[in-house]
Design a protein around this motif. Structure first.
Motif, PDB file in Angstrom:
ATOM      1  N   PHE A  60      33.002 122.299  26.443  1.00  0.00           N
ATOM      2  CA  PHE A  60      31.548 122.135  26.445  1.00  0.00           C
ATOM      3  C   PHE A  60      31.025 121.439  27.698  1.00  0.00           C
ATOM      4  O   PHE A  60      29.848 121.549  28.019  1.00  0.00           O
ATOM      5  CB  PHE A  60      31.096 121.313  25.229  1.00  0.00           C
ATOM      6  N   GLY A  61      31.879 120.663  28.342  1.00  0.00           N
ATOM      7  CA  GLY A  61      31.428 119.893  29.500  1.00  0.00           C
ATOM      8  C   GLY A  61      30.760 118.585  29.135  1.00  0.00           C
ATOM      9  O   GLY A  61      30.501 117.755  30.014  1.00  0.00           O
ATOM     10  N   GLY A  62      30.476 118.371  27.889  1.00  0.00           N
ATOM     11  CA  GLY A  62      29.801 117.167  27.428  1.00  0.00           C
ATOM     12  C   GLY A  62      29.092 117.455  26.119  1.00  0.00           C
ATOM     13  O   GLY A  62      29.258 118.530  25.533  1.00  0.00           O
ATOM     14  N   LEU A  63      28.300 116.501  25.658  1.00  0.00           N
ATOM     15  CA  LEU A  63      27.587 116.655  24.395  1.00  0.00           C
ATOM     16  C   LEU A  63      26.124 116.293  24.527  1.00  0.00           C
ATOM     17  O   LEU A  63      25.739 115.477  25.373  1.00  0.00           O
ATOM     18  CB  LEU A  63      28.203 115.747  23.323  1.00  0.00           C
ATOM     19  N   ASP A  64      25.322 116.898  23.656  1.00  0.00           N
ATOM     20  CA  ASP A  64      23.932 116.510  23.479  1.00  0.00           C
ATOM     21  C   ASP A  64      23.735 115.752  22.165  1.00  0.00           C
ATOM     22  O   ASP A  64      22.836 114.919  22.051  1.00  0.00           O
ATOM     23  CB  ASP A  64      23.028 117.751  23.480  1.00  0.00           C
ATOM     24  N   ILE A  65      24.581 116.056  21.184  1.00  0.00           N
ATOM     25  CA  ILE A  65      24.483 115.432  19.865  1.00  0.00           C
ATOM     26  C   ILE A  65      25.887 115.122  19.366  1.00  0.00           C
ATOM     27  O   ILE A  65      26.768 115.988  19.391  1.00  0.00           O
ATOM     28  CB  ILE A  65      23.770 116.362  18.857  1.00  0.00           C
ATOM     29  N   LEU A  66      26.075 113.894  18.906  1.00  0.00           N
ATOM     30  CA  LEU A  66      27.347 113.481  18.308  1.00  0.00           C
ATOM     31  C   LEU A  66      27.064 112.962  16.902  1.00  0.00           C
ATOM     32  O   LEU A  66      26.282 112.022  16.735  1.00  0.00           O
ATOM     33  CB  LEU A  66      27.999 112.380  19.152  1.00  0.00           C
ATOM     34  N   VAL A  67      27.686 113.594  15.906  1.00  0.00           N
ATOM     35  CA  VAL A  67      27.546 113.155  14.515  1.00  0.00           C
ATOM     36  C   VAL A  67      28.890 112.580  14.083  1.00  0.00           C
ATOM     37  O   VAL A  67      29.847 113.314  13.834  1.00  0.00           O
ATOM     38  CB  VAL A  67      27.122 114.306  13.584  1.00  0.00           C
ATOM     39  N   ASP A  68      28.952 111.251  14.004  1.00  0.00           N
ATOM     40  CA  ASP A  68      30.177 110.562  13.598  1.00  0.00           C
ATOM     41  C   ASP A  68      30.213 110.505  12.076  1.00  0.00           C
ATOM     42  O   ASP A  68      29.759 109.533  11.452  1.00  0.00           O
ATOM     43  CB  ASP A  68      30.196 109.145  14.186  1.00  0.00           C
ATOM     44  N   ASN A  69      30.752 111.572  11.477  1.00  0.00           N
ATOM     45  CA  ASN A  69      30.723 111.721  10.025  1.00  0.00           C
ATOM     46  C   ASN A  69      32.041 111.349   9.351  1.00  0.00           C
ATOM     47  O   ASN A  69      32.047 110.977   8.177  1.00  0.00           O
ATOM     48  CB  ASN A  69      30.373 113.174   9.677  1.00  0.00           C
ATOM     49  N   ALA A  70      33.149 111.438  10.052  1.00  0.00           N
ATOM     50  CA  ALA A  70      34.450 111.215   9.424  1.00  0.00           C
ATOM     51  C   ALA A  70      34.530 109.833   8.799  1.00  0.00           C
ATOM     52  O   ALA A  70      34.062 108.843   9.367  1.00  0.00           O
ATOM     53  CB  ALA A  70      35.566 111.389  10.447  1.00  0.00           C
ATOM     54  N   GLY A  71      35.119 109.768   7.619  1.00  0.00           N
ATOM     55  CA  GLY A  71      35.275 108.483   6.952  1.00  0.00           C
ATOM     56  C   GLY A  71      35.945 108.670   5.612  1.00  0.00           C
ATOM     57  O   GLY A  71      36.231 109.787   5.182  1.00  0.00           O
ATOM     58  N   GLY A  72      36.175 107.568   4.940  1.00  0.00           N
ATOM     59  CA  GLY A  72      36.791 107.623   3.628  1.00  0.00           C
ATOM     60  C   GLY A  72      37.784 106.497   3.449  1.00  0.00           C
ATOM     61  O   GLY A  72      37.992 105.663   4.338  1.00  0.00           O
ATOM     62  N   SER A  73      38.392 106.467   2.268  1.00  0.00           N
ATOM     63  CA  SER A  73      39.363 105.425   1.953  1.00  0.00           C
ATOM     64  C   SER A  73      40.456 106.006   1.076  1.00  0.00           C
ATOM     65  O   SER A  73      40.189 106.790   0.167  1.00  0.00           O
ATOM     66  CB  SER A  73      38.687 104.265   1.223  1.00  0.00           C
ATOM     67  N   SER A  74      41.671 105.606   1.350  1.00  0.00           N
ATOM     68  CA  SER A  74      42.804 105.983   0.504  1.00  0.00           C
ATOM     69  C   SER A  74      43.479 104.738  -0.059  1.00  0.00           C
ATOM     70  O   SER A  74      44.622 104.790  -0.504  1.00  0.00           O
ATOM     71  CB  SER A  74      43.816 106.812   1.306  1.00  0.00           C
ATOM     72  N   ALA A  75      42.751 103.626  -0.061  1.00  0.00           N
ATOM     73  CA  ALA A  75      43.320 102.363  -0.526  1.00  0.00           C
ATOM     74  C   ALA A  75      43.556 102.404  -2.035  1.00  0.00           C
ATOM     75  O   ALA A  75      42.828 103.064  -2.772  1.00  0.00           O
ATOM     76  CB  ALA A  75      42.382 101.213  -0.177  1.00  0.00           C
ATOM     77  N   PRO A  76      44.551 101.680  -2.504  1.00  0.00           N
ATOM     78  CA  PRO A  76      44.820 101.647  -3.943  1.00  0.00           C
ATOM     79  C   PRO A  76      43.825 100.769  -4.679  1.00  0.00           C
ATOM     80  O   PRO A  76      43.147  99.927  -4.079  1.00  0.00           O
ATOM     81  CB  PRO A  76      46.225 101.032  -4.004  1.00  0.00           C
ATOM     82  N   GLY A  77      43.713 100.953  -5.980  1.00  0.00           N
ATOM     83  CA  GLY A  77      42.907 100.063  -6.788  1.00  0.00           C
ATOM     84  C   GLY A  77      43.598  98.720  -6.950  1.00  0.00           C
ATOM     85  O   GLY A  77      44.749  98.531  -6.565  1.00  0.00           O
ATOM     86  N   GLY A  78      42.870  97.778  -7.524  1.00  0.00           N
ATOM     87  CA  GLY A  78      43.473  96.470  -7.771  1.00  0.00           C
ATOM     88  C   GLY A  78      42.788  95.322  -7.080  1.00  0.00           C
ATOM     89  O   GLY A  78      43.239  94.175  -7.178  1.00  0.00           O
ATOM     90  N   GLY A  79      41.691  95.598  -6.346  1.00  0.00           N
ATOM     91  CA  GLY A  79      40.952  94.513  -5.713  1.00  0.00           C
ATOM     92  C   GLY A  79      41.514  94.097  -4.370  1.00  0.00           C
ATOM     93  O   GLY A  79      42.433  94.712  -3.831  1.00  0.00           O
ATOM     94  N   VAL A  80      40.971  93.000  -3.847  1.00  0.00           N
ATOM     95  CA  VAL A  80      41.250  92.601  -2.472  1.00  0.00           C
ATOM     96  C   VAL A  80      42.728  92.279  -2.249  1.00  0.00           C
ATOM     97  O   VAL A  80      43.274  92.553  -1.166  1.00  0.00           O
ATOM     98  CB  VAL A  80      40.366  91.395  -2.073  1.00  0.00           C
ATOM     99  N   PRO A 103      28.858  96.940  -2.064  1.00  0.00           N
ATOM    100  CA  PRO A 103      30.303  97.170  -1.985  1.00  0.00           C
ATOM    101  C   PRO A 103      30.946  97.214  -3.365  1.00  0.00           C
ATOM    102  O   PRO A 103      30.576  96.459  -4.260  1.00  0.00           O
ATOM    103  CB  PRO A 103      30.809  95.974  -1.177  1.00  0.00           C
ATOM    104  N   LEU A 104      31.912  98.126  -3.499  1.00  0.00           N
ATOM    105  CA  LEU A 104      32.708  98.224  -4.714  1.00  0.00           C
ATOM    106  C   LEU A 104      34.076  97.624  -4.405  1.00  0.00           C
ATOM    107  O   LEU A 104      34.815  98.158  -3.590  1.00  0.00           O
ATOM    108  CB  LEU A 104      32.833  99.686  -5.149  1.00  0.00           C
ATOM    109  N   TYR A 105      34.411  96.522  -5.057  1.00  0.00           N
ATOM    110  CA  TYR A 105      35.602  95.763  -4.673  1.00  0.00           C
ATOM    111  C   TYR A 105      36.903  96.343  -5.198  1.00  0.00           C
ATOM    112  O   TYR A 105      37.972  96.049  -4.671  1.00  0.00           O
ATOM    113  CB  TYR A 105      35.484  94.312  -5.134  1.00  0.00           C
ATOM    114  N   GLU A 106      36.859  97.197  -6.235  1.00  0.00           N
ATOM    115  CA  GLU A 106      38.082  97.611  -6.907  1.00  0.00           C
ATOM    116  C   GLU A 106      39.066  98.297  -5.956  1.00  0.00           C
ATOM    117  O   GLU A 106      40.250  98.001  -5.960  1.00  0.00           O
ATOM    118  CB  GLU A 106      37.749  98.540  -8.085  1.00  0.00           C
ATOM    119  N   ALA A 107      38.563  99.224  -5.127  1.00  0.00           N
ATOM    120  CA  ALA A 107      39.477  99.959  -4.245  1.00  0.00           C
ATOM    121  C   ALA A 107      38.921 100.171  -2.849  1.00  0.00           C
ATOM    122  O   ALA A 107      39.683 100.500  -1.949  1.00  0.00           O
ATOM    123  CB  ALA A 107      39.819 101.319  -4.859  1.00  0.00           C
ATOM    124  N   THR A 108      37.639  99.983  -2.650  1.00  0.00           N
ATOM    125  CA  THR A 108      37.025 100.402  -1.377  1.00  0.00           C
ATOM    126  C   THR A 108      36.370  99.251  -0.623  1.00  0.00           C
ATOM    127  O   THR A 108      35.417  99.448   0.121  1.00  0.00           O
ATOM    128  CB  THR A 108      35.990 101.518  -1.625  1.00  0.00           C
TER     129      THR A 108
END
Length: 267
Positions: free
Chosen positions: A82-102, A151-156
């Motif tokens: 592309f040579g560069g960008l005009d628009i960047l959408v930083d959408n990637a995300g998520g969590s794979s952490a286990p449950g059980g709290g901090v 925030p949801l403390y159980e896993a995320t």
């Protein structure tokens, strides 16, 4: 779950615009890619998995942007094509952490969630900002979450903390680069029923021996309720993104827009 493009979109609105949407092969990301392609944009996307059949972005880069090497791979491919960008959408995300709290979260899990939900965006912004600043135009949009305020403390908890940092970073970046022609925004989705979220509803219904509607209502209640009575849809998020990155929103800058059906009460 399939996404649809609204009938009222302008198929030439984004003609000539070079776009990167991270995490663009599933859920909200796939809907955002579809919406911007339908509006005429030249769109690149990236994901850890292979490109699903039927999706046709102009460029796909298989990479894990939670790593420095993955980000570098995406940047090289986009610059080469592309040579560069005009628009960047930083959408990637998520969590794979286990449950059980901090106390169930170790250093590796904290590092992973910070890398994916915060540092991937920071690294990509750093890579593409010089080109945007040189052309004195561009839009960066970060996808945060209502968990930054609820925030949801159980896993995320690590995910929520990373998204809170992403929102704060967005505001600071906006102050720096706005006067130089680059708009920076963020959105905070609530419960959006992607294919993955629907699969969770199906699993919860099976485990409880009930139907999907009951399981979905239970999930909404666990989030504090959704006043409109249903989760959001990926295409609704995509339409918000399309508006915010377009010239129609040229004076919207440095702010975060919540799309959660009213879950977060706003005075």
């Amino acid at each position: 779950m399939t996404t649809t493009t609204p009938a009222f979109y302008d198929p030439r609105e984004f003609v000539g615009k070079r776009v990167l949407v991270t995490g663009g092969t599933q859920g909200m990301g796939a809907a955002i890619v579809q919406r911007l392609v339908a509006g005429g944009a030249t769109v690149a996307t990236t994901a850890r998995s292979t490109l699903p059949e039927g999706q046709t972005p102009a460029l796909f880069v298989q990479a894990d942007i939670a790593t420095r090497a993955g980000v570098d791979r995406v940047v090289r491919a986009v610059i080469d094509d592309f040579g560069g960008l005009d628009i960047l959408v930083d959408n990637a995300g998520g969590s794979s952490a286990p449950g059980g709290g901090v106390l169930a979260l170790d250093d590796d899990q904290w590092h992973h969630d910070l890398d994916l939900n915060l540092l991937a965006a920071v690294r990509l912004d750093r890579a593409f900002l010089p080109g945007m600043l040189a052309q004195r135009s561009g839009v960066i949009l970060h996808v945060s979450s209502i968990q930054r305020r609820l925030p949801l403390y159980e896993a995320t908890l690590a995910y929520a903390a990373a998204k809170a940092a992403l929102s704060t970073y967005s505001k600071g970046l906006a102050k720096e680069v706005g006067p130089r022609g680059v708009r920076v925004l963020s959105i905070a989705p609530g419960y959006i029923e992607t294919a993955a979220a629907h699969a969770l509803v199906v699993r919860l219904a099976a485990e409880a021996g009930t139907d999907e509607a009951t399981a979905r209502n239970g999930l909404m209640t666990s989030l504090g309720g959704i006043p409109i009575g249903r989760p959001g849809h990926p295409e609704e998020v995509a339409e918000l993104v399309a508006f915010l990155v377009s010239a129609r929103a040229a004076s919207i800058h440095g702010t975060e827009v919540t799309i959660d059906g009213g879950t977060i009460p706003v005075a």
